[in-house]
Scaffold this active site. Structure first.
Site, short mmCIF file in Angstrom:
data_model
loop_
_atom_site.label_atom_id
_atom_site.label_comp_id
_atom_site.label_asym_id
_atom_site.label_seq_id
_atom_site.Cartn_x
_atom_site.Cartn_y
_atom_site.Cartn_z
N ARG A 1 -0.51 -8.87 -9.06
CA ARG A 1 -1.71 -8.64 -8.25
C ARG A 1 -2.74 -7.83 -9.02
NH1 ARG A 1 0.95 -7.93 -2.19
NH2 ARG A 1 2.20 -9.85 -2.39
N ARG B 1 1.29 0.97 -5.30
CA ARG B 1 0.38 -0.14 -5.51
C ARG B 1 0.33 -0.44 -7.00
NH1 ARG B 1 -3.32 -2.12 -2.04
NH2 ARG B 1 -3.01 -0.37 -0.64
N GLU C 1 3.04 0.36 4.65
CA GLU C 1 3.55 -1.00 4.71
C GLU C 1 4.63 -1.27 3.65
OE1 GLU C 1 0.53 -4.06 4.38
OE2 GLU C 1 2.02 -5.55 3.80
N SER D 1 6.02 -7.57 5.50
CA SER D 1 5.01 -8.22 6.30
C SER D 1 5.48 -9.65 6.58
CB SER D 1 3.71 -8.26 5.48
OG SER D 1 2.71 -8.95 6.19
N ARG E 1 8.12 -0.42 -3.35
CA ARG E 1 7.89 0.34 -2.12
C ARG E 1 9.20 0.74 -1.45
NH1 ARG E 1 2.22 -1.81 0.63
NH2 ARG E 1 1.01 -1.45 -1.27
#
Length: 422
Positions: free
Chosen positions: A261, A276, A348, A351, A388
């Site tokens: 990403r 991140r 988060e 998801s 995460r």
RNA sequence: GGAGGACUCGCAUAGCGGCCGAGUGCACCGGUCUUGAAAACCGGCAGGUGAAAGCCUCGUGGGUUCAAAUCCCACGUCCUCCGCCA
């Protein structure tokens, strides 16, 4: 992609959905307008083509003078057909471009609003009281250093910001998490998959990642391929242009892959640590099912995500993501946010999205039963996103001396009950 | 990277520029026969779009032609050989 027939018959529903997402409502009327033109152009072309087909046949059968006369006619007609065909092609392309811009229809139960307007569905577990335990929690960066598990400094040296090394216990933790995830997925009927992470434009486009999310996708221009941000892309595209048998549904895949990403536009956000990052590994669940079963399947995916968090013994909450914060393919999305002690916040970690027939229509994936061939529904959900989850485990299960207790579920895979200092 | 070959309805194949949206075999589905099954026989059997007539699709995209599965070009994929390399 929205079904154009549905749009013709229910333009108000589509308008309302666009509005709820905070997206272009006028698009609906532009599409309706060009759809009329498109149908007229197709009709004109088809009539001419029919005439040409008939004439061509008679040319083949004719002889002599008769043939010469017919040929002159046919030649003239051929030009008309060609013109009508290219006009039709252009308009069809324009119409498609517009339809592709429409996001999926919102689920009527999805909360309306922006990022902040999510609805919390439930809280599971209680955040640990470190005051009672008598020490200040360390963050995952510090713990990662003490355990020799995470090296962000060398990551930055070698690969730039948002890069990291998982070393020793950190690397072992990834293997344990992946093994545990795949083992539970197998139990739940998933086929494990290691997919390609380098995909062609049609796979990327079909899954809906070249729209609003395009700036976060890495593209290798020289070879015209993309690096996927999630294995959802290769898993969805796996059955592109296929018709799946109804009796095989639901078809469930658990993909393990690296995810890439660009994180454009997130400068200054989560710059510390591995919350991140540009590259991470993830086990993703993906399901193909009948549209009428999609809601139930979505609940099942959410439950499997919760099972995972429960097994990691981490407090979390489940939120119903608001309309403005859904991806373009999702009709509804549930996020699980884990408690991160040093941030005093839920963040988060997984998801799950129900994409109904939207993605499948773009990818041309259908299923066939006794009544015919129909669009299929696709759903996806994170089983575990490694960095995460590592953050959540280290921070929640730390001891005063910097060691970390390993959740029981992971102990067999890690071979230890405690991560020790190095 | 270089040299060849191939790509047709699930699989295997046939296919002369017009009679090919496409034949045959296998597989599959339904039926007859049979106590049941096999065999045999009969029928069905690609998809999209359209109310229908029709139109579109023979890897994809262009071109030639009145007319292309069939001829030409480009690209893609697969296979074989050579080189390089985990």
């Amino acid at each position: 992609m929205i079904d154009i027939k549905f749009l013709r018959e229910n333009p108000d529903v589509v308008r309302a959905s666009q509005k709820g997402r905070g997206e272009n409502v006028e698009l609906v009327d532009q599409i309706l307008a060009i759809d009329e033109i498109k149908r007229a152009a197709i009709n004109e072309f088809e009539l001419l083509r029919q005439e040409q087909n008939v004439l061509s046949k008679s040319v083949g059968a004719a002889k002599g003078d008769e043939k010469t006369a017919l040929l002159a006619n046919a030649k003239e007609l051929a030009d008309k057909v060609k013109a009508a065909d290219s006009k039709r092609g252009e308009i069809e392309e324009q119409a498609k471009q517009l339809v592709m811009q429409l996001s999926n229809l919102l689920d009527t139960e999805a909360p309306i609003g922006g990022e902040e307007d999510f609805v919390t569905i439930e809280h599971i577990g209680t955040p640990r009281d470190f005051t009672k335990d008598g020490f200040e929690p360390k963050d995952h960066v510090e713990l990662g250093k003490l355990l020799g598990a995470i090296d962000t400094e060398r990551g930055a040296k070698v690969a730039g910001s948002r890069s990291y090394y998982l070393t020793g216990a950190g690397a072992m933790l990834e293997f344990a998490l992946v093994n545990y995830a795949i083992q539970s997925a197998l139990k739940n009927g998933f086929t494990p998959v290691i997919p390609p992470v380098l995909v062609n434009p049609s796979a990327m486009e079909g899954t809906g990642f070249l729209g609003q999310a395009a700036e976060n996708v890495y593209r290798i221009e020289k070879d015209d391929v993309y690096l996927v941000g999630t294995s959802e892309v290769p898993l969805a595209a796996m059955h592109m242009d296929e018709i799946l048998p109804a009796d095989k549904l639901p078809m469930r895949y658990a993909g393990y892959s690296s995810c890439f990403r660009r994180e454009a536009g997130t400068y200054g956000k989560d710059t510390r640590g591995i919350i991140r990052v540009h590259q991470f590994d993830k086990v993703e669940m993906f399901s193909f099912c009948k549209p009428e079963e999609a809601k139930e399947e979505h609940k099942r995916l959410l439950q499997w995500e919760k099972d995972f968090l429960n097994a990691m013994e981490i407090p979390y909450r489940v939120i119903d993501v608001a309309s403005g914060d859904l991806g373009s393919s999702a009709t509804r999305k549930f996020d699980i946010e884990a408690w991160i002690p040093t941030q005093g916040a839920y963040r988060e970690v997984t998801s799950t999205s129900n994409c109904t027939e939207y993605q499948a229509r773009r990818l041309n994936i259908r299923y066939k039963d006794a009544d015919g061939t129909k669009a299929i529904a696709t759903l996806n959900g994170t089983l575990v996103a490694i960095p995460r989850m590592i953050v959540a485990i280290l921070e929640n299960h730390q001891n005063a001396d910097g060691t970390v207790n390993v959740p029981a579920a992971l102990q067999p895979f890690l071979g230890t009950a405690k991560l020790e200092l190095v």
